[in-house]
Write a protein that holds these residues in place. Structure first.
Motif, PDB file in Angstrom:
ATOM      1  N   VAL A   1       0.789  -1.151  -0.120  1.00  0.00           N
ATOM      2  CA  VAL A   1      -0.076  -0.113   0.077  1.00  0.00           C
ATOM      3  C   VAL A   1       0.918   1.397  -0.006  1.00  0.00           C
ATOM      4  CG1 VAL A   1      -1.731   1.304   1.319  1.00  0.00           C
ATOM      5  CG2 VAL A   1      -2.047  -1.077   1.239  1.00  0.00           C
ATOM      6  N   LEU A   2       1.339   1.882  -1.211  1.00  0.00           N
ATOM      7  CA  LEU A   2       2.059   3.011  -1.311  1.00  0.00           C
ATOM      8  C   LEU A   2       1.207   4.290  -1.552  1.00  0.00           C
ATOM      9  CD1 LEU A   2       4.691   1.463  -3.484  1.00  0.00           C
ATOM     10  CD2 LEU A   2       4.754   1.600  -1.040  1.00  0.00           C
ATOM     11  N   ASP A   3      -0.066   4.071  -1.906  1.00  0.00           N
ATOM     12  CA  ASP A   3      -1.075   5.455  -2.204  1.00  0.00           C
ATOM     13  C   ASP A   3      -2.336   5.406  -1.229  1.00  0.00           C
ATOM     14  OD1 ASP A   3      -2.849   7.135  -3.179  1.00  0.00           O
ATOM     15  OD2 ASP A   3      -2.546   6.780  -5.400  1.00  0.00           O
TER      16      ASP A   3
ATOM     17  N   ARG B   1       2.218  14.456   4.153  1.00  0.00           N
ATOM     18  CA  ARG B   1       3.343  13.540   4.474  1.00  0.00           C
ATOM     19  C   ARG B   1       3.580  12.533   3.312  1.00  0.00           C
ATOM     20  NH1 ARG B   1       2.019  10.785  10.450  1.00  0.00           N
ATOM     21  NH2 ARG B   1       1.713  12.633  11.609  1.00  0.00           N
ATOM     22  N   TRP B   2       4.930  12.312   3.240  1.00  0.00           N
ATOM     23  CA  TRP B   2       5.328  11.334   2.245  1.00  0.00           C
ATOM     24  C   TRP B   2       4.838  10.038   2.792  1.00  0.00           C
ATOM     25  CZ3 TRP B   2       7.940  11.918  -2.136  1.00  0.00           C
ATOM     26  CH2 TRP B   2       8.769  13.123  -2.150  1.00  0.00           C
ATOM     27  N   PRO B   3       4.137   9.130   1.797  1.00  0.00           N
ATOM     28  CA  PRO B   3       3.474   7.848   1.880  1.00  0.00           C
ATOM     29  C   PRO B   3       4.779   6.970   2.130  1.00  0.00           C
ATOM     30  CG  PRO B   3       2.577   8.900   0.059  1.00  0.00           C
ATOM     31  CD  PRO B   3       3.472   9.989   0.350  1.00  0.00           C
ATOM     32  N   ALA B   4       4.608   6.094   2.776  1.00  0.00           N
ATOM     33  CA  ALA B   4       5.834   4.974   2.804  1.00  0.00           C
ATOM     34  C   ALA B   4       6.247   4.470   1.470  1.00  0.00           C
ATOM     35  CB  ALA B   4       5.293   3.788   3.878  1.00  0.00           C
ATOM     36  N   GLY B   5       7.447   4.794   1.461  1.00  0.00           N
ATOM     37  CA  GLY B   5       8.343   4.106   0.054  1.00  0.00           C
ATOM     38  C   GLY B   5       8.134   5.243  -0.969  1.00  0.00           C
ATOM     39  N   ALA B   6       7.554   6.170  -0.796  1.00  0.00           N
ATOM     40  CA  ALA B   6       7.396   7.444  -1.850  1.00  0.00           C
ATOM     41  C   ALA B   6       8.889   8.153  -2.174  1.00  0.00           C
ATOM     42  CB  ALA B   6       6.111   8.418  -1.443  1.00  0.00           C
ATOM     43  N   ASP B   7       9.410   8.064  -1.134  1.00  0.00           N
ATOM     44  CA  ASP B   7      10.807   8.741  -1.477  1.00  0.00           C
ATOM     45  C   ASP B   7      11.720   7.525  -1.608  1.00  0.00           C
ATOM     46  OD1 ASP B   7      13.267  10.187  -1.528  1.00  0.00           O
ATOM     47  OD2 ASP B   7      13.065  10.884   0.674  1.00  0.00           O
TER      48      ASP B   7
ATOM     49  N   HIS C   1       4.066  -7.630  -7.293  1.00  0.00           N
ATOM     50  CA  HIS C   1       2.840  -6.750  -7.331  1.00  0.00           C
ATOM     51  C   HIS C   1       2.331  -6.973  -8.849  1.00  0.00           C
ATOM     52  CE1 HIS C   1       0.615  -3.149  -5.731  1.00  0.00           C
ATOM     53  NE2 HIS C   1      -0.129  -3.872  -5.855  1.00  0.00           N
ATOM     54  N   GLY C   2       1.113  -6.548  -8.973  1.00  0.00           N
ATOM     55  CA  GLY C   2       0.570  -6.763 -10.530  1.00  0.00           C
ATOM     56  C   GLY C   2      -0.412  -5.720 -10.793  1.00  0.00           C
ATOM     57  N   PRO C   3      -0.979  -5.627 -12.142  1.00  0.00           N
ATOM     58  CA  PRO C   3      -2.070  -4.813 -12.559  1.00  0.00           C
ATOM     59  C   PRO C   3      -3.216  -4.884 -12.261  1.00  0.00           C
ATOM     60  CG  PRO C   3      -1.260  -6.338 -14.381  1.00  0.00           C
ATOM     61  CD  PRO C   3      -0.392  -6.529 -13.193  1.00  0.00           C
TER      62      PRO C   3
ATOM     63  N   PRO D   1       2.608   3.094  -8.239  1.00  0.00           N
ATOM     64  CA  PRO D   1       3.694   3.241  -7.350  1.00  0.00           C
ATOM     65  C   PRO D   1       4.769   2.245  -7.021  1.00  0.00           C
ATOM     66  CG  PRO D   1       1.442   3.828  -6.415  1.00  0.00           C
ATOM     67  CD  PRO D   1       1.191   3.101  -7.347  1.00  0.00           C
ATOM     68  N   SER D   2       4.592   1.072  -7.263  1.00  0.00           N
ATOM     69  CA  SER D   2       5.343  -0.031  -7.132  1.00  0.00           C
ATOM     70  C   SER D   2       6.455   0.056  -8.405  1.00  0.00           C
ATOM     71  CB  SER D   2       4.806  -1.247  -7.056  1.00  0.00           C
ATOM     72  OG  SER D   2       4.140  -1.587  -5.882  1.00  0.00           O
ATOM     73  N   ARG D   3       5.559   0.364  -9.611  1.00  0.00           N
ATOM     74  CA  ARG D   3       6.659   0.404 -10.884  1.00  0.00           C
ATOM     75  C   ARG D   3       7.458   1.845 -10.679  1.00  0.00           C
ATOM     76  NH1 ARG D   3       2.656   0.744 -15.609  1.00  0.00           N
ATOM     77  NH2 ARG D   3       1.268   1.589 -14.220  1.00  0.00           N
ATOM     78  N   ARG D   4       6.946   2.782 -10.202  1.00  0.00           N
ATOM     79  CA  ARG D   4       7.765   3.975 -10.061  1.00  0.00           C
ATOM     80  C   ARG D   4       8.903   3.718  -8.900  1.00  0.00           C
ATOM     81  NH1 ARG D   4       2.704   6.308 -10.613  1.00  0.00           N
ATOM     82  NH2 ARG D   4       2.228   6.532  -8.317  1.00  0.00           N
ATOM     83  N   LEU D   5       8.632   3.073  -8.004  1.00  0.00           N
ATOM     84  CA  LEU D   5       9.639   2.859  -6.921  1.00  0.00           C
ATOM     85  C   LEU D   5      10.715   1.923  -7.651  1.00  0.00           C
ATOM     86  CD1 LEU D   5      10.773   3.428  -4.185  1.00  0.00           C
ATOM     87  CD2 LEU D   5       9.349   1.421  -3.498  1.00  0.00           C
ATOM     88  N   ALA D   6      10.503   0.834  -8.543  1.00  0.00           N
ATOM     89  CA  ALA D   6      11.305   0.231  -8.983  1.00  0.00           C
ATOM     90  C   ALA D   6      12.156   0.844  -9.975  1.00  0.00           C
ATOM     91  CB  ALA D   6      10.473  -1.167  -9.464  1.00  0.00           C
ATOM     92  N   ALA D   7      11.544   1.684 -10.905  1.00  0.00           N
ATOM     93  CA  ALA D   7      12.329   2.256 -12.075  1.00  0.00           C
ATOM     94  C   ALA D   7      13.159   3.552 -11.352  1.00  0.00           C
ATOM     95  CB  ALA D   7      11.094   3.385 -12.968  1.00  0.00           C
ATOM     96  N   ALA D   8      12.792   4.075 -10.027  1.00  0.00           N
ATOM     97  CA  ALA D   8      13.666   5.222  -9.497  1.00  0.00           C
ATOM     98  C   ALA D   8      14.954   4.505  -8.876  1.00  0.00           C
ATOM     99  CB  ALA D   8      12.945   5.796  -8.477  1.00  0.00           C
TER     100      ALA D   8
END
Length: 376
Positions: free
Chosen positions: A264-266, A302-308, A320-322, A331-338
């Motif tokens: 849960v990132l959002d 506040r920053w959600p957990a993992g958003a930074d 995770h999946g679509p 958000p999972s894809r963005r975290l992995a890409a970052a």
């Protein structure tokens, strides 16, 4: 003048009344979304009718849920069973689907029984469900004793498993046989709001924002009783707890890896999904989100957990999946890409929230093996 004044007063009263009613509705909706129901499946999944049970097969109402790939629990009042994949050779007609019936844990499945699919495959404890020896332990937490199962093994890196929304510490048992085969000790945690654990002070779930402190207590317990390092493996809000513990715990330097299943990132998306699944009308959902922020402290500033992604310093596996309707995987894809240097994203198609293992047990465990091998 008196007529105009009276009209204005009436309009003001009406508007204030409507505003108060809207606030009350929003608070009720937020309460419905966040009030924990230990051991009960998440709302929103369809109730399926059992059409037939014969020869190790079960015929269910055809739906997107009953067609999902993989292995699931099947629950009804007084009933728990385990179903396997869809039988591709069966032809029950356009309104039904046939799945393999792996076992009936308790109760009776009969035509007409209304059932739900759940990611929780096992019930009981590791000894009764898996045949694995374990100890029932109490972990000192800030609100009181936290129940946990400890499964000993040879290695000095422990895995702490943390369930998420709509489940209990029975849910992580799906990966316990795998972890046991690889000689990793497991501490399967129950936390505030669970059966046998203290309630949160306000009786609400906080999507990991306060619950992470119970995970911090579990880390302290593991290190006190023989762990040199720990790996946190969380599902849903349990994954959020793992991220929060890594960000905030004074013992974060003893965490060697994170496994995040359906994280849960959002907060807003998950709150909207929970409220909608519990029947809150769409027009009220924004009020429910704002009320939930006020009730729980999940503020938008506040920053959600993992958003930074800059806070990450250890390897992370996200599974995770679509098709996750409660915790969008964007958000999972963005975290992995970052953070491609640290984060591996294992994508699972056709899986609902918290059901990534269920949809593809072999693929899940292979991804887990590849991730854990350097950390053992």
């Amino acid at each position: 003048m008196r007529t105009a004044t009276a009209t204005a007063a009436a309009v003001t009263t009406t508007l204030l009344g409507a505003g108060a009613a809207a606030v009350a509705i929003g608070r009720h909706a937020a309460d419905a979304a966040l009030r924990p129901e230990p051991g009960r499946p998440l709302p929103g999944g369809p109730r399926l009718a059992v059409h037939d049970v014969a020869d190790g097969r079960i015929t269910l109402t055809r739906s997107l849920a009953s067609l999902r790939p993989g292995t699931y629990g099947l629950v009804a009042p007084g009933v728990h069973a385990v179903v396997g994949p869809v039988d591709p050779d069966a032809d029950p007609g356009p309104d039904a689907v046939v799945r393999r019936l792996v076992s009936v844990t308790h109760g009776t499945l009969a035509p007409g029984t209304r059932v739900s699919l759940t990611p929780q495959v096992y019930v009981g404890n590791p000894r009764t469900a898996l045949g694995l020896d374990h100890a029932d332990v109490d972990i000192p937490g800030e609100l009181g004793a936290l129940p946990a199962w400890f499964l000993p093994a040879a290695r000095d890196t422990w895995v702490i498993t943390v369930h998420g929304l709509g489940s209990s510490r029975e849910h992580p048992m799906v990966v316990v046989p795998f972890l046991h085969r690889h000689q990793l000790p497991v501490l399967d945690l129950g936390y505030r709001g669970d059966l046998g654990a203290p309630a949160s002070p306000d009786g609400l779930g906080h999507l990991g924002e306060s619950e992470w402190r119970d995970l911090d207590a579990a880390i302290r317990y593991a290190l006190r009783y023989g762990a040199r390092r720990v790996i946190l493996h969380g599902w849903s809000t349990g994954a959020t707890m793992a991220l929060r513990a890594f960000e905030r715990s004074p013992l974060a330097h003893r965490i060697s890896g994170l496994v995040l299943d359906s994280p849960v990132l959002d907060w807003h998306a998950t709150l909207r999904g929970l409220a909608a699944a519990r029947g809150v009308p769409g027009v009220v959902l924004p009020l429910a989100v704002r009320a939930a922020e006020g009730l729980t402290g999940l503020r938008a500033d506040r920053w959600p957990a993992g958003a930074d992604p800059g806070v990450l310093r250890v390897p992370v596996l996200i599974v995770h999946g679509p098709d996750d309707a409660l915790a969008p995987w964007g958000p999972s894809r963005r975290l992995a890409a970052a953070r491609p240097d640290l984060v591996t994203l294992h994508t699972v198609a056709g899986a609902g929230h918290g059901a990534m293992w269920n949809a593809d047990p072999a693929g899940y465990e292979e991804a887990l093996r590849r991730f854990l091998t350097p950390l053992m």
